[in-house]
Scaffold this motif. Structure first.
Motif, PDB file in Angstrom:
ATOM      1  N   LYS A  16       0.833  -1.208   0.000  1.00 59.79           N
ATOM      2  CA  LYS A  16       0.000   0.000   0.000  1.00 59.79           C
ATOM      3  C   LYS A  16       0.866   1.257   0.000  1.00 59.79           C
ATOM      4  N   ILE A  17       1.976   1.208   0.729  1.00 59.48           N
ATOM      5  CA  ILE A  17       2.821   2.388   0.875  1.00 59.48           C
ATOM      6  C   ILE A  17       3.828   2.529  -0.265  1.00 59.48           C
ATOM      7  N   PHE A  18       4.525   1.431  -0.584  1.00 58.55           N
ATOM      8  CA  PHE A  18       5.666   1.513  -1.495  1.00 58.55           C
ATOM      9  C   PHE A  18       5.431   0.881  -2.872  1.00 58.55           C
ATOM     10  N   GLY A  19       4.267   0.319  -3.099  1.00 58.00           N
ATOM     11  CA  GLY A  19       4.011  -0.277  -4.403  1.00 58.00           C
ATOM     12  C   GLY A  19       4.534  -1.699  -4.511  1.00 58.00           C
ATOM     13  N   SER A  20       4.998  -2.076  -5.709  1.00 57.79           N
ATOM     14  CA  SER A  20       5.309  -3.478  -6.001  1.00 57.79           C
ATOM     15  C   SER A  20       6.706  -3.897  -5.573  1.00 57.79           C
ATOM     16  N   GLN A  21       7.497  -2.982  -5.008  1.00 61.72           N
ATOM     17  CA  GLN A  21       8.853  -3.356  -4.606  1.00 61.72           C
ATOM     18  C   GLN A  21       9.350  -2.433  -3.512  1.00 61.72           C
ATOM     19  N   VAL A  22      10.203  -2.983  -2.634  1.00 64.15           N
ATOM     20  CA  VAL A  22      10.787  -2.195  -1.552  1.00 64.15           C
ATOM     21  C   VAL A  22      12.295  -2.400  -1.603  1.00 64.15           C
TER      22      VAL A  22
END
Length: 509
Positions: A244-250
């Motif tokens: 939710k916060i960073f999308g598809s990758q961190v």
């Protein structure tokens, strides 16, 4: 904060172009090399840190399950992660966007709420409040974003629905939902060959399948979903909240070594399945256990030590110095010997900074000069320390290098030569102070807040004069009296450092 997240998602679409690294299951991101290296548990070696954007990175830490008070094992983990974050930000100018998940609904929290006849939210709030107080007392910087499971149920259930719709998860008869590990070939890439602790169950297709959602039970809190009431499983919450916060990758995902498997393994599997990607977290950071001497510390063994208890005996700076003097990836021992060593190292730095102040302000005849040898040594230390920190955040080597530097500088400060080198000596002190401050040491003297420093200076100088005369006359009675003053001041948490020329003092914990 929420306004910047869409920008992150746009940038992160470029990170998905990945390539293999030496035939391992870790994929090297395309992007901007930082010049730093970090140990990667998937590649099982140090790998280059490459960021999509050279100016910022995303970081998620697994936070506490708030069912009880935190102990020094937690303190060690979060202090060491705080140090790494500070290194990235202060030494290498990486703007970190940091988030932490707090598990405020869990088996243990439910059990505590039943035992205390209170609502699970009351239990969770009590211990979360304690946790943040503990972190503040340790000078651990608070994350920019805090996500709590109970506040993201819709996000979590939506994430699970996506896995069900893609047939990577299935609904069992009791309303529980399981991740189908047989459909994810890379399961086990963080720690292959280990049992994930799941038990055989008639409701599960495979033994290694793990729960994303736990079916309704009358004694537990529950929420409605398309497939029935229940509550989230432990592993799914981090994946859903991070996405939710960073999308598809961190970029960085951090936690204690005990979370590597199965928690982080399961996070990686379900996140890759949901986003249809080959790699979700580019860099896993795992902190080694804190052990008591000759034994493991754990709540199950009932041998934990609370954070306030430790801070009654040792300052936050001393505890942080002990963490700095160990490798973040390996186990660290907690004992009085280890803490005393850290305290002595800290005092060496503080005495040095005091001595430099006295040296630079002394009244001398002649003109100050430059010491090219010391300046060259300082430049070499600066370069070596940067290289040391680039190589998997080796703070222990950095501390040793600083100690060697102050030892070299002390020969000038306390030497018999009449040469006066205030500028290079002050530059060394400034560099030492900068590094220690960037590591998160406060070097504060809070115990002297109600004592006038000028009065202590006067007393120390007077004692020094008396002691010098006593040494010259070999007056044992006066020397004993000076020792009594020194010992009494030490009991008041003030330690005097006697020297031939000018004394100095620091407060101790």
């Amino acid at each position: 904060m929420m306004r910047i997240f869409p920008i992150f998602r746009r940038n992160l679409t470029h990170v998905c172009s990945l390539k293999p690294y030496k035939d391992t299951k870790w994929l090297m991101p395309n992007g901007n090399p930082t010049g730093m290296y970090i140990y990667n548990c998937v590649a099982q070696e140090r790998v280059p840190i490459i960021l999509n954007d050279p100016s910022f990175a995303t970081w998620y830490s697994c936070g506490p399950t708030v069912y009880d008070s935190s102990h020094i094992g937690h303190a060690c983990c979060y202090v060491k992660l705080d140090i790494i974050q500070r290194i990235l930000k202060s030494f290498f100018n990486i703007n970190l966007v940091t988030a932490m998940g707090v598990t405020d609904i869990d088996d243990k929290i439910i059990k505590k709420s039943l035992e205390t006849n209170s609502d699970f939210k009351t239990v969770a709030k009590k211990y979360e409040h304690e946790f943040w107080l503990d972190m503040s007392s340790l000078n651990v910087e608070k994350p920019m974003i805090i996500t709590r499971v109970s506040e993201h149920i819709d996000t979590i259930s939506g994430f699970i629905k996506g896995l069900i719709d893609s047939e990577m998860a299935y609904v069992a008869k009791d309303g529980s939902v399981y991740f189908n590990t047989s459909k994810f070939p890379n399961y086990g890439k963080l720690q292959a060959g280990h049992d994930n602790g799941e038990t055989s169950d008639d409701a599960k297709m495979n033994k290694m399948d793990f729960a994303l959602w736990k079916g309704y039970k009358p004694s537990e809190p529950s929420w409605p979903t398309d497939w029935g009431e229940g509550r989230p499983g432990w592993h799914i919450e981090c994946s859903a909240m991070v996405s939710k916060i960073f999308g598809s990758q961190v970029d960085f995902h951090a936690g204690g070594i005990d979370l590597k498997f199965p928690h982080h393994e399961n996070e990686e599997a379900q996140s890759c399945a949901y986003h249809n990607s080959r790699q979700w977290a580019n860099y896993w950071i795992h902190v080694g256990h804190l052990n008591l001497k000759d034994t493991k510390m754990s709540k199950s063994l009932k041998n934990t030590i609370s954070i306030p208890t430790v801070l009654e005996k040792y300052s936050a700076d001393i505890f942080r110095m002990a963490c700095l003097m160990s490798n973040y990836r390996y186990p660290m021992e907690y004992s009085d010997e280890v803490m005393s060593t850290a305290e002595e190292v800290l005092k060496k730095f503080r005495f040095f900074l005091k001595d430099v102040q006295v040296y630079a302000n002394q009244r001398v005849n002649g003109v100050g000069d430059y010491n090219n040898k010391l300046m060259n040594e300082l430049q070499k230390v600066i370069e070596n320390n940067l290289e040391t920190l680039r190589s998997d955040f080796d703070t222990a080597s950095c501390i040793n290098t600083l100690l060697n530097l102050i030892s070299h500088t002390n020969k000038i400060i306390k030497g018999k030569t009449t040469d006066y080198y205030p500028v290079p000596v002050l530059l060394v002190a400034d560099y030492v102070l900068q590094v220690l401050t960037k590591f998160g040491l406060k070097l504060s003297e809070s115990s002297t807040e109600n004592i006038t420093n000028g009065f202590i200076d006067t007393l120390v100088e007077f004692r020094h004069t008396v002691r010098s005369n006593a040494l010259e006359r070999k007056d044992k009675e006066l020397l004993n009296a000076c020792d009594v003053v020194r010992d009494k001041m030490k009991l008041m948490k003030i330690q005097i450092n006697d020297s031939k020329d000018t004394p100095s003092w620091v407060t101790i914990k």
